[in-house]
Design a protein around this motif. Structure first.
Motif: not given
Length: 147
Positions: A84-87, A89-94
């Motif tokens: 949950r924290h990573i999702l 707080n981090a941008e998904d650049v794929g």
């Protein structure tokens, strides 16, 4: 023998082993100390904790540290909390993860937390360049409910 934590002007960190502090200063002034990652000769000592050799000191292997053996449900709950924290707080650049990590590292893009996908070879190449990445132990979590 003195072991110093060193950093170059591109923020690569590495260790240097020298006979004494004076020998480090002499080699630095002579331009003999260079970053093993990028070859930069612009290096500095980083702060580090001193190592004390006190007779009768406890063997580091015998020093007790806190440990736990959480049950499976507790582990799942901790992984879900981390996910949950990573999702959040981090941008998904794929698929662009390796490319974007390099752009951030080389200050071509704003410094921020990112997540995405990379092959083992891409991750190893990033590590070789001094770009620290970590595998996510919950790759399937985003596809399932986080509860």
């Amino acid at each position: 023998m003195k072991v110093f934590n060193l950093s170059c002007d591109l923020d690569h960190t590495f260790e240097g082993w020298f006979a004494s502090s004076e020998e480090f200063d002499r080699q630095l002034a002579a331009g003999l100390v260079e970053c093993p990652i990028c070859g930069s000769r612009s290096t500095d000592k980083m702060p580090s904790a001193p190592r004390l050799n006190i007779s009768g000191a406890q063997d580091p292997a015998a020093v007790k540290e806190p440990v736990a053996l959480p049950n499976e449900a507790a582990m799942r709950a901790m992984l879900a909390q981390m996910a949950r924290h990573i999702l959040a707080n981090a941008e998904d650049v794929g698929e662009r993860f390796a490319e974007e990590a390099r752009r951030i590292h080389y200050e071509e893009a704003p410094r921020r937390s990112i997540r995405g996908v990379a092959s083992k070879d891409e991750a190893a190449a990033l590590e070789d360049e001094g770009i620290e990445v970590m595998p996510l132990p919950f790759a399937d979590v985003p596809k399932t409910p986080l509860q």
